[in-house]
Design a protein around this motif. Structure first.
Motif, PDB file in Angstrom:
ATOM      1  N   UNK A   1       1.006   4.216  -4.419  1.00 15.58           N
ATOM      2  CA  UNK A   1       2.161   4.139  -3.528  1.00 15.58           C
ATOM      3  C   UNK A   1       3.309   4.982  -4.103  1.00 15.58           C
ATOM      4  N   UNK A   2       4.136   5.623  -3.268  1.00 19.80           N
ATOM      5  CA  UNK A   2       4.176   5.517  -1.800  1.00 19.80           C
ATOM      6  C   UNK A   2       3.232   6.470  -1.069  1.00 19.80           C
ATOM      7  N   UNK A   3       2.437   7.239  -1.823  1.00 21.77           N
ATOM      8  CA  UNK A   3       1.521   8.182  -1.169  1.00 21.77           C
ATOM      9  C   UNK A   3       0.499   7.448  -0.302  1.00 21.77           C
ATOM     10  N   UNK A   4       0.060   6.276  -0.757  1.00 25.04           N
ATOM     11  CA  UNK A   4      -0.878   5.490   0.050  1.00 25.04           C
ATOM     12  C   UNK A   4      -0.267   5.097   1.392  1.00 25.04           C
ATOM     13  N   UNK A   5       1.003   4.745   1.363  1.00 27.42           N
ATOM     14  CA  UNK A   5       1.701   4.358   2.599  1.00 27.42           C
ATOM     15  C   UNK A   5       1.784   5.548   3.549  1.00 27.42           C
ATOM     16  N   UNK A   6       2.085   6.721   3.006  1.00 29.18           N
ATOM     17  CA  UNK A   6       2.178   7.924   3.828  1.00 29.18           C
ATOM     18  C   UNK A   6       0.842   8.254   4.490  1.00 29.18           C
ATOM     19  N   UNK A   7      -0.247   8.126   3.725  1.00 28.69           N
ATOM     20  CA  UNK A   7      -1.574   8.389   4.289  1.00 28.69           C
ATOM     21  C   UNK A   7      -1.861   7.439   5.448  1.00 28.69           C
ATOM     22  N   UNK A   8      -1.560   6.167   5.282  1.00 30.65           N
ATOM     23  CA  UNK A   8      -1.801   5.202   6.367  1.00 30.65           C
ATOM     24  C   UNK A   8      -0.961   5.536   7.593  1.00 30.65           C
TER      25      UNK A   8
END
Length: 346
Positions: free
Chosen positions: A193-200
């Motif tokens: 995170x926050x890259x995971x949030x952006x991918x979602x």
């Protein structure tokens, strides 16, 4: 530079005593600040887990209360932070789980644990035929090598009898992995995170989370820690007690649920990110308190956390053999900082 910092730290203590602040026990009182601040360059990564204690300490004035002026320097991953410390460009680093291998190898000393991560995830692109961990066989996976996300990836692969030899792992910083996932240039990623949030947000129903820290919480905790080089630790003992005292105040502030939104907004401002995005990461870590750290030092829990971490490194062949964690975990620094804060508050 290090000699200068050590001398300056001593001067700060003298100034604090002359000003009537409580410097005994290694901590200055919050009611009075030293006239001259010691500059410290501190490395962090642009996410809640890495930056939240630091930005809280800055915004709440805790570092200045301890006679310290913190300059934050952003990095993409922990191993690069430790390399910068080795070259003398950085004084202190906040590292995630994966970079702790370098501490075990003698390149860094842990001055305190910060939090345990819940931010890492292995994510698959459904359009690329990735719906389960088993579907990763032969697929291209982007991850940042030497980090906690690579550890999650290895655990996920092992759960279905695979290793990295069964997939194609491509070295990518999280921001690059986000772009590659969204454009379909990779089949899966292991990022935080926050890259995971952006991918979602960008991929919606096309992305699936295959594994995360919670998947393996019964096997292992994923600590993030503040570290320095052994040479810096030896030359700056008093300064590090003051620095850790400020960290502990910030950790206690962050651990209070009513404050976490404010902390997320501070992180967003520091890394120039959308506050709404950062607020979605409020639960990406177990936000530890100073009392937890102090108690875990005294009852052996903290030592066990780092021993379990090391056992995983050995299992994954990231570390050749066991090392006594007492060699690189500075328990006395944590105890001194906690006791100094308690004394100052009486």
């Amino acid at each position: 530079m290090k000699k200068f910092l050590n001398i300056t730290a001593s001067l700060v203590l003298v100034v604090g005593l002359l000003a009537g602040c409580s410097a005994s026990g290694g901590s200055s009182s919050s009611s009075s600040q030293p006239e001259k601040l010691t500059k410290m360059r501190v490395a962090y990564m642009p996410n809640m887990g890495s930056a939240s204690t630091l930005v809280t300490g800055i915004n709440m004035g805790y570092f200045k209360q301890e006679g310290i002026d913190v300059e934050l320097v952003q990095f993409a991953k922990g191993p690069d932070e430790i390399a910068a410390m080795g070259s003398g460009n950085i004084d202190v680093s906040q590292i995630g789980h994966g970079a702790h291998t370098l501490a075990a190898k003698g390149q860094a000393d842990i001055i305190t644990i910060d939090d345990t991560s819940l931010a890492d995830a292995v994510m698959g692109n459904k359009d690329k035929g990735v719906n389960t961990i088993s579907d990763l066989k032969g697929k291209t996976i982007g991850t940042s090598l030497g980090t906690s996300s690579q550890v999650i990836l290895d655990l996920a692969l092992a759960s279905v009898g695979m290793t990295e030899k069964d997939v194609k792992v491509v070295q990518m910083d999280p921001s690059a992995a986000v772009t590659a996932m969204v454009t379909g240039n990779i089949d899966a990623c292991a990022i935080w995170s926050p890259s995971t949030i952006t991918v979602r947000q960008k991929m919606g129903d096309k992305v699936v989370t295959l594994a995360d820290n919670n998947t393996y919480k019964d096997q292992l905790q994923f600590p993030s820690s503040f570290v320095v080089t052994p040479a810096y630790a030896e030359k700056n003992k008093d300064l590090l007690v003051h620095f850790t005292s400020a960290l502990f105040k910030a950790m206690d502030y962050r651990a209070d649920q009513k404050n976490i939104k404010q902390v997320a907004d501070w992180v967003a401002a520091q890394i120039k990110q959308d506050p709404a995005l950062m607020e979605q990461g409020e639960g990406e870590g177990n936000w530890l308190t100073s009392k937890y750290v102090y108690d875990s030092v005294n009852n052996g829990t903290l030592k066990k956390i780092y021993e379990n971490q090391q056992a995983l490194f050995i299992k994954n062949k990231q570390l050749p053999a066991a090392v006594n964690v007492d060699n690189y975990v500075l328990y006395d620094n944590m105890k001194a900082a906690y006791e100094a804060n308690n004394k100052a508050n009486k």
